[in-house]
Design a protein around this motif. Structure first.
Motif, PDB file in Angstrom:
ATOM      1  N   SER A  21      28.448   4.171  18.358  1.00  0.00           N
ATOM      2  CA  SER A  21      29.434   3.637  19.301  1.00  0.00           C
ATOM      3  C   SER A  21      30.420   2.717  18.589  1.00  0.00           C
ATOM      4  CB  SER A  21      28.724   2.878  20.419  1.00  0.00           C
ATOM      5  OG  SER A  21      29.647   2.235  21.250  1.00  0.00           O
ATOM      6  N   TYR A  22      29.896   1.872  17.708  1.00  0.00           N
ATOM      7  CA  TYR A  22      30.741   0.944  16.956  1.00  0.00           C
ATOM      8  C   TYR A  22      31.697   1.701  16.026  1.00  0.00           C
ATOM      9  CZ  TYR A  22      32.068  -3.146  14.219  1.00  0.00           C
ATOM     10  OH  TYR A  22      32.783  -4.141  13.615  1.00  0.00           O
ATOM     11  N   LEU A  23      31.177   2.737  15.361  1.00  0.00           N
ATOM     12  CA  LEU A  23      32.026   3.518  14.453  1.00  0.00           C
ATOM     13  C   LEU A  23      33.141   4.228  15.201  1.00  0.00           C
ATOM     14  CD1 LEU A  23      29.452   5.099  11.977  1.00  0.00           C
ATOM     15  CD2 LEU A  23      31.052   3.221  11.548  1.00  0.00           C
ATOM     16  N   ILE A  24      32.829   4.735  16.368  1.00  0.00           N
ATOM     17  CA  ILE A  24      33.864   5.415  17.155  1.00  0.00           C
ATOM     18  C   ILE A  24      34.913   4.418  17.634  1.00  0.00           C
ATOM     19  CG2 ILE A  24      34.308   6.644  19.315  1.00  0.00           C
ATOM     20  CD1 ILE A  24      31.586   8.059  18.830  1.00  0.00           C
ATOM     21  N   LYS A  25      34.437   3.315  18.207  1.00  0.00           N
ATOM     22  CA  LYS A  25      35.368   2.332  18.773  1.00  0.00           C
ATOM     23  C   LYS A  25      36.159   1.605  17.693  1.00  0.00           C
ATOM     24  CE  LYS A  25      35.575  -1.740  21.700  1.00  0.00           C
ATOM     25  NZ  LYS A  25      34.819  -2.764  22.400  1.00  0.00           N
ATOM     26  N   MET A  26      35.450   0.947  16.799  1.00  0.00           N
ATOM     27  CA  MET A  26      36.136   0.126  15.795  1.00  0.00           C
ATOM     28  C   MET A  26      36.640   0.950  14.613  1.00  0.00           C
ATOM     29  SD  MET A  26      36.299  -2.796  17.072  1.00  0.00           S
ATOM     30  CE  MET A  26      36.891  -3.727  15.689  1.00  0.00           C
ATOM     31  N   GLY A  27      35.837   1.901  14.172  1.00  0.00           N
ATOM     32  CA  GLY A  27      36.215   2.683  13.002  1.00  0.00           C
ATOM     33  C   GLY A  27      37.352   3.642  13.285  1.00  0.00           C
ATOM     34  N   LEU A  28      37.116   4.551  14.237  1.00  0.00           N
ATOM     35  CA  LEU A  28      38.114   5.584  14.500  1.00  0.00           C
ATOM     36  C   LEU A  28      39.304   5.079  15.306  1.00  0.00           C
ATOM     37  CD1 LEU A  28      35.855   8.662  15.235  1.00  0.00           C
ATOM     38  CD2 LEU A  28      37.048   8.078  13.127  1.00  0.00           C
ATOM     39  N   PHE A  29      39.020   4.422  16.424  1.00  0.00           N
ATOM     40  CA  PHE A  29      40.120   4.038  17.309  1.00  0.00           C
ATOM     41  C   PHE A  29      40.859   2.791  16.866  1.00  0.00           C
ATOM     42  CE2 PHE A  29      37.700   6.618  20.468  1.00  0.00           C
ATOM     43  CZ  PHE A  29      38.645   7.625  20.554  1.00  0.00           C
ATOM     44  N   TYR A  30      40.203   1.917  16.171  1.00  0.00           N
ATOM     45  CA  TYR A  30      40.883   0.701  15.736  1.00  0.00           C
ATOM     46  C   TYR A  30      41.463   0.886  14.331  1.00  0.00           C
ATOM     47  CZ  TYR A  30      41.794  -4.226  14.883  1.00  0.00           C
ATOM     48  OH  TYR A  30      42.406  -5.410  14.590  1.00  0.00           O
ATOM     49  N   LEU A  76      36.080   5.458   9.474  1.00  0.00           N
ATOM     50  CA  LEU A  76      34.618   5.439   9.446  1.00  0.00           C
ATOM     51  C   LEU A  76      34.095   4.526   8.343  1.00  0.00           C
ATOM     52  CD1 LEU A  76      33.792   9.188  10.115  1.00  0.00           C
ATOM     53  CD2 LEU A  76      33.524   7.261  11.699  1.00  0.00           C
ATOM     54  N   CYS A  77      34.729   4.563   7.185  1.00  0.00           N
ATOM     55  CA  CYS A  77      34.306   3.689   6.080  1.00  0.00           C
ATOM     56  C   CYS A  77      34.497   2.218   6.440  1.00  0.00           C
ATOM     57  CB  CYS A  77      35.072   4.019   4.800  1.00  0.00           C
ATOM     58  SG  CYS A  77      34.570   5.558   4.041  1.00  0.00           S
ATOM     59  N   LEU A  78      35.663   1.863   6.955  1.00  0.00           N
ATOM     60  CA  LEU A  78      35.900   0.468   7.326  1.00  0.00           C
ATOM     61  C   LEU A  78      34.999   0.020   8.469  1.00  0.00           C
ATOM     62  CD1 LEU A  78      38.206   0.109   5.351  1.00  0.00           C
ATOM     63  CD2 LEU A  78      39.503  -0.884   7.218  1.00  0.00           C
ATOM     64  N   GLY A  79      34.765   0.901   9.420  1.00  0.00           N
ATOM     65  CA  GLY A  79      33.863   0.577  10.512  1.00  0.00           C
ATOM     66  C   GLY A  79      32.451   0.321  10.015  1.00  0.00           C
ATOM     67  N   TYR A  80      31.979   1.157   9.097  1.00  0.00           N
ATOM     68  CA  TYR A  80      30.634   0.976   8.562  1.00  0.00           C
ATOM     69  C   TYR A  80      30.530  -0.300   7.735  1.00  0.00           C
ATOM     70  CZ  TYR A  80      26.172   1.900   6.362  1.00  0.00           C
ATOM     71  OH  TYR A  80      24.885   1.790   5.927  1.00  0.00           O
ATOM     72  N   ILE A  81      31.533  -0.571   6.930  1.00  0.00           N
ATOM     73  CA  ILE A  81      31.543  -1.806   6.138  1.00  0.00           C
ATOM     74  C   ILE A  81      31.525  -3.023   7.064  1.00  0.00           C
ATOM     75  CG2 ILE A  81      32.981  -3.228   4.607  1.00  0.00           C
ATOM     76  CD1 ILE A  81      33.827  -0.540   3.253  1.00  0.00           C
ATOM     77  N   SER A  82      32.305  -2.963   8.118  1.00  0.00           N
ATOM     78  CA  SER A  82      32.339  -4.055   9.088  1.00  0.00           C
ATOM     79  C   SER A  82      30.967  -4.237   9.748  1.00  0.00           C
ATOM     80  CB  SER A  82      33.406  -3.762  10.141  1.00  0.00           C
ATOM     81  OG  SER A  82      33.386  -4.704  11.163  1.00  0.00           O
ATOM     82  N   TRP A  83      30.337  -3.139  10.127  1.00  0.00           N
ATOM     83  CA  TRP A  83      29.002  -3.182  10.734  1.00  0.00           C
ATOM     84  C   TRP A  83      28.008  -3.842   9.781  1.00  0.00           C
ATOM     85  CZ3 TRP A  83      26.703  -1.870  15.354  1.00  0.00           C
ATOM     86  CH2 TRP A  83      25.323  -1.749  15.357  1.00  0.00           C
ATOM     87  N   ARG A  84      28.022  -3.417   8.523  1.00  0.00           N
ATOM     88  CA  ARG A  84      27.091  -3.964   7.532  1.00  0.00           C
ATOM     89  C   ARG A  84      27.325  -5.462   7.316  1.00  0.00           C
ATOM     90  NH1 ARG A  84      22.724  -1.718   5.571  1.00  0.00           N
ATOM     91  NH2 ARG A  84      23.204  -2.698   3.615  1.00  0.00           N
ATOM     92  N   ASN A  85      28.585  -5.864   7.276  1.00  0.00           N
ATOM     93  CA  ASN A  85      28.898  -7.288   7.117  1.00  0.00           C
ATOM     94  C   ASN A  85      28.394  -8.108   8.299  1.00  0.00           C
ATOM     95  OD1 ASN A  85      30.083  -6.970   4.616  1.00  0.00           O
ATOM     96  ND2 ASN A  85      32.141  -6.754   5.452  1.00  0.00           N
ATOM     97  N   LEU A  86      28.539  -7.581   9.497  1.00  0.00           N
ATOM     98  CA  LEU A  86      28.032  -8.282  10.676  1.00  0.00           C
ATOM     99  C   LEU A  86      26.504  -8.335  10.661  1.00  0.00           C
ATOM    100  CD1 LEU A  86      30.467  -6.896  13.366  1.00  0.00           C
ATOM    101  CD2 LEU A  86      30.281  -9.274  12.628  1.00  0.00           C
ATOM    102  N   GLU A  87      25.883  -7.252  10.220  1.00  0.00           N
ATOM    103  CA  GLU A  87      24.419  -7.231  10.094  1.00  0.00           C
ATOM    104  C   GLU A  87      23.956  -8.331   9.143  1.00  0.00           C
ATOM    105  OE1 GLU A  87      21.565  -4.978  10.759  1.00  0.00           O
ATOM    106  OE2 GLU A  87      22.715  -4.472  12.538  1.00  0.00           O
ATOM    107  N   LYS A  88      24.606  -8.422   7.990  1.00  0.00           N
ATOM    108  CA  LYS A  88      24.228  -9.431   7.002  1.00  0.00           C
ATOM    109  C   LYS A  88      24.478 -10.836   7.529  1.00  0.00           C
ATOM    110  CE  LYS A  88      25.047  -6.553   2.966  1.00  0.00           C
ATOM    111  NZ  LYS A  88      25.915  -6.323   1.807  1.00  0.00           N
ATOM    112  N   ARG A  89      25.593 -11.005   8.228  1.00  0.00           N
ATOM    113  CA  ARG A  89      25.967 -12.324   8.723  1.00  0.00           C
ATOM    114  C   ARG A  89      24.955 -12.867   9.723  1.00  0.00           C
ATOM    115  NH1 ARG A  89      31.727 -13.899  11.510  1.00  0.00           N
ATOM    116  NH2 ARG A  89      31.238 -16.061  11.879  1.00  0.00           N
ATOM    117  N   TYR A  90      24.472 -11.994  10.596  1.00  0.00           N
ATOM    118  CA  TYR A  90      23.580 -12.459  11.655  1.00  0.00           C
ATOM    119  C   TYR A  90      22.117 -12.130  11.409  1.00  0.00           C
ATOM    120  CZ  TYR A  90      27.816 -13.506  14.150  1.00  0.00           C
ATOM    121  OH  TYR A  90      29.035 -14.035  14.504  1.00  0.00           O
ATOM    122  N   ALA A  91      21.771 -11.559  10.269  1.00  0.00           N
ATOM    123  CA  ALA A  91      20.376 -11.209   9.968  1.00  0.00           C
ATOM    124  C   ALA A  91      19.498 -12.444   9.883  1.00  0.00           C
ATOM    125  CB  ALA A  91      20.307 -10.410   8.674  1.00  0.00           C
TER     126      ALA A  91
END
Length: 94
Positions: A21-30, A76-91
């Motif tokens: 969902s995040y990849l579609i919304k933030m990656g593709l559409f944003y 998709l690449c930027l969305g995934y990188i963003s997801w991973r950064n958020l994961e690390k930030r709040y882990a």
């Protein structure tokens, strides 16, 4: 509730919807859509002295075809990188 707690709550809501969902919304559409619009329309518009003549060129069709693929991959690449950064930030908080 302070600013960091609000961000954490927002991240928990985003994370509950899942990576796809995040990849579609933030990656593709944003990211992907903005990248596509800028490189397919804005840059040629500026290069053609702010006229729409670039749409009549045969190379425009090729440009659109190429940038559809590139924009999807970029988004998709930027969305995934963003997801991973958020994961690390709040882990460490969760």
């Amino acid at each position: 509730m302070n600013k960091e707690e609000r961000r954490l709550a927002k991240w928990e809501k985003i994370k509950s919807k899942g990576l796809i969902s995040y990849l579609i919304k933030m990656g593709l559409f944003y990211h992907g859509l903005y990248f596509f619009l800028i490189w397919v329309f804005l840059v040629p518009f500026i290069n053609s002295n702010f006229t729409s003549d670039f749409i009549k060129n045969e190379s425009f069709k090729e440009r659109v075809s190429a940038f559809v693929v590139v924009s999807i991959l970029y988004g998709l690449c930027l969305g995934y990188i963003s997801w991973r950064n958020l994961e690390k930030r709040y882990a460490h908080i969760i």
